[in-house]
Every structure is written in C-alpha cells, then in structure tokens.
Motif scaffolding. Structure first.
Motif, PDB file in Angstrom:
ATOM      1  N   ARG A 246     -26.151   3.674  25.868  1.00 46.11           N
ATOM      2  CA  ARG A 246     -25.762   4.564  26.961  1.00 46.11           C
ATOM      3  C   ARG A 246     -24.395   5.137  26.633  1.00 46.11           C
ATOM      4  O   ARG A 246     -23.655   4.590  25.810  1.00 46.11           O
ATOM      5  N   CYS A 247     -24.086   6.239  27.279  1.00 48.32           N
ATOM      6  CA  CYS A 247     -22.801   6.900  27.082  1.00 48.32           C
ATOM      7  C   CYS A 247     -21.924   6.583  28.284  1.00 48.32           C
ATOM      8  O   CYS A 247     -22.261   6.940  29.419  1.00 48.32           O
ATOM      9  N   LEU A 248     -20.834   5.876  28.036  1.00 47.91           N
ATOM     10  CA  LEU A 248     -19.917   5.473  29.102  1.00 47.91           C
ATOM     11  C   LEU A 248     -18.991   6.630  29.452  1.00 47.91           C
ATOM     12  O   LEU A 248     -18.449   7.300  28.569  1.00 47.91           O
ATOM     13  N   LYS A 249     -18.829   6.851  30.753  1.00 54.58           N
ATOM     14  CA  LYS A 249     -18.078   8.004  31.251  1.00 54.58           C
ATOM     15  C   LYS A 249     -16.578   7.869  31.010  1.00 54.58           C
ATOM     16  O   LYS A 249     -16.035   6.777  31.072  1.00 54.58           O
ATOM     17  N   PRO A 250     -15.923   9.028  30.808  1.00 53.27           N
ATOM     18  CA  PRO A 250     -14.458   9.015  30.737  1.00 53.27           C
ATOM     19  C   PRO A 250     -13.880   8.985  32.147  1.00 53.27           C
ATOM     20  O   PRO A 250     -14.585   9.234  33.124  1.00 53.27           O
ATOM     21  N   CYS A 251     -12.611   8.696  32.234  1.00 52.13           N
ATOM     22  CA  CYS A 251     -11.900   8.757  33.511  1.00 52.13           C
ATOM     23  C   CYS A 251     -11.069  10.036  33.523  1.00 52.13           C
ATOM     24  O   CYS A 251     -10.533  10.436  32.491  1.00 52.13           O
ATOM     25  N   THR A 252     -10.978  10.645  34.675  1.00 43.17           N
ATOM     26  CA  THR A 252     -10.157  11.841  34.807  1.00 43.17           C
ATOM     27  C   THR A 252      -9.106  11.616  35.882  1.00 43.17           C
ATOM     28  O   THR A 252      -9.350  10.939  36.876  1.00 43.17           O
ATOM     29  N   VAL A 253      -7.941  12.161  35.623  1.00 48.13           N
ATOM     30  CA  VAL A 253      -6.835  12.123  36.586  1.00 48.13           C
ATOM     31  C   VAL A 253      -6.346  13.549  36.719  1.00 48.13           C
ATOM     32  O   VAL A 253      -6.044  14.194  35.716  1.00 48.13           O
ATOM     33  N   THR A 254      -6.279  14.045  37.938  1.00 48.39           N
ATOM     34  CA  THR A 254      -5.806  15.415  38.142  1.00 48.39           C
ATOM     35  C   THR A 254      -4.322  15.408  38.503  1.00 48.39           C
ATOM     36  O   THR A 254      -3.780  14.393  38.953  1.00 48.39           O
ATOM     37  N   ALA A 255      -3.694  16.556  38.336  1.00 51.67           N
ATOM     38  CA  ALA A 255      -2.286  16.704  38.724  1.00 51.67           C
ATOM     39  C   ALA A 255      -2.129  16.435  40.216  1.00 51.67           C
ATOM     40  O   ALA A 255      -1.143  15.835  40.648  1.00 51.67           O
ATOM     41  N   ASP A 256      -3.109  16.839  41.022  1.00 54.10           N
ATOM     42  CA  ASP A 256      -3.073  16.570  42.465  1.00 54.10           C
ATOM     43  C   ASP A 256      -3.127  15.073  42.754  1.00 54.10           C
ATOM     44  O   ASP A 256      -2.424  14.578  43.638  1.00 54.10           O
ATOM     45  N   ASP A 257      -3.973  14.337  42.010  1.00 54.14           N
ATOM     46  CA  ASP A 257      -4.051  12.873  42.180  1.00 54.14           C
ATOM     47  C   ASP A 257      -2.688  12.247  41.950  1.00 54.14           C
ATOM     48  O   ASP A 257      -2.228  11.413  42.729  1.00 54.14           O
ATOM     49  N   ILE A 258      -2.047  12.650  40.866  1.00 56.89           N
ATOM     50  CA  ILE A 258      -0.752  12.074  40.488  1.00 56.89           C
ATOM     51  C   ILE A 258       0.312  12.397  41.543  1.00 56.89           C
ATOM     52  O   ILE A 258       1.058  11.525  41.977  1.00 56.89           O
ATOM     53  N   ARG A 259       0.355  13.648  41.952  1.00 57.96           N
ATOM     54  CA  ARG A 259       1.335  14.075  42.965  1.00 57.96           C
ATOM     55  C   ARG A 259       1.105  13.329  44.282  1.00 57.96           C
ATOM     56  O   ARG A 259       2.035  12.831  44.892  1.00 57.96           O
ATOM     57  N   HIS A 260      -0.145  13.253  44.701  1.00 54.11           N
ATOM     58  CA  HIS A 260      -0.495  12.614  45.970  1.00 54.11           C
ATOM     59  C   HIS A 260      -0.123  11.134  45.999  1.00 54.11           C
ATOM     60  O   HIS A 260       0.259  10.590  47.033  1.00 54.11           O
TER      61      HIS A 260
END
Length: 131
Positions: A66-80
């Motif tokens: 199976r292909c394991l998903k990457p994690c994403t972090v947005t600039a909004d997540d970081i700011r919030h």
C-alpha cells in the motif's frame, strides 16, 4: 506426469489489482502469464509499504502493498496554532510517512498535550498549539 503438460494447465491473470495512490511502472496489459510480475510505484510523497510487485500465480495475483499518505501542513495551520518549524530549512509543507517534524512556539508556551516534535503517520500529523 509430464512437467510441460502441467505448466500448460496453469492459468494466467487478468488486469492486476488497483493500488490506491500508486501506479503500475509499465504499460498495463489485459492478460498476464503464470509467474509474470508487475511492479508498482507510489505517487509523489507517498511511501510504499510492502514489496513493490505482484506476481500472477495460477490465475491469482499475489503480493500485498500500500502507499502510505504524506502529511501536509498549511501556512494557515501554522499561523492558527502559533507555531513555526524549528529549523529554517525545514519549510516542509509535505512530509512523508515516518518523517519527524519539530516545531517551536512563535508566541507563548505549548497549551495542549501534543509535543513540539511530531511524526507523520500515514497522513496524520498532530500539531501542537501555543498561547
């Protein structure tokens, strides 16, 4: 029993199974011979878990991956969350499975039970929060 006669009785396989977030390396065919193998590759930022190929054995495809998903972090997540990446060169908005990311508070102190050092786990990355 004649070995060549028993080989003729072994079945081939139809199209190989679909792999979520992955593709077959070569051109897909509609029929594969007994013992024929296909190789898979995961899409960008996805990590393969298991062997990268499946083999046709008497009409059945063997092999699991199976292909394991990457994690994403947005600039909004970081700011919030009032956090930043701990290291300047760690401006990773995408992190592959098992990557460890370290954060720091941009103001205040950590307020939740999530540590400043987190590991990506199949698309899930817990974000710390600071106040």
């Amino acid at each position: 029993m004649d070995v060549s006669a028993s080989q003729n009785e072994l079945l081939g396989c139809e199209t190989p199974p679909f792999l979520g977030n992955g593709d077959i390396k070569d051109t897909m065919k509609t029929h594969y011979s007994h013992t024929e193998r296909v190789e898979y590759v995961c899409q960008k930022y996805y990590i393969m878990e298991g062997e990268p190929s499946r083999t046709c054995i008497n009409g059945e495809w063997t092999g699991q991956m199976r292909c394991l998903k990457p994690c994403t972090v947005t600039a909004d997540d970081i700011r919030h969350q009032n956090i930043a990446f701990k290291y300047r060169d760690a401006n990773k908005m995408y992190s592959t499975h098992d990557d460890v990311i370290e954060f720091k508070c941009t103001k205040g102190q950590p307020v939740n039970n999530v540590g400043l050092r987190q590991k990506c786990n199949d698309g899930v990355l817990l974000l710390p929060s600071c106040q």
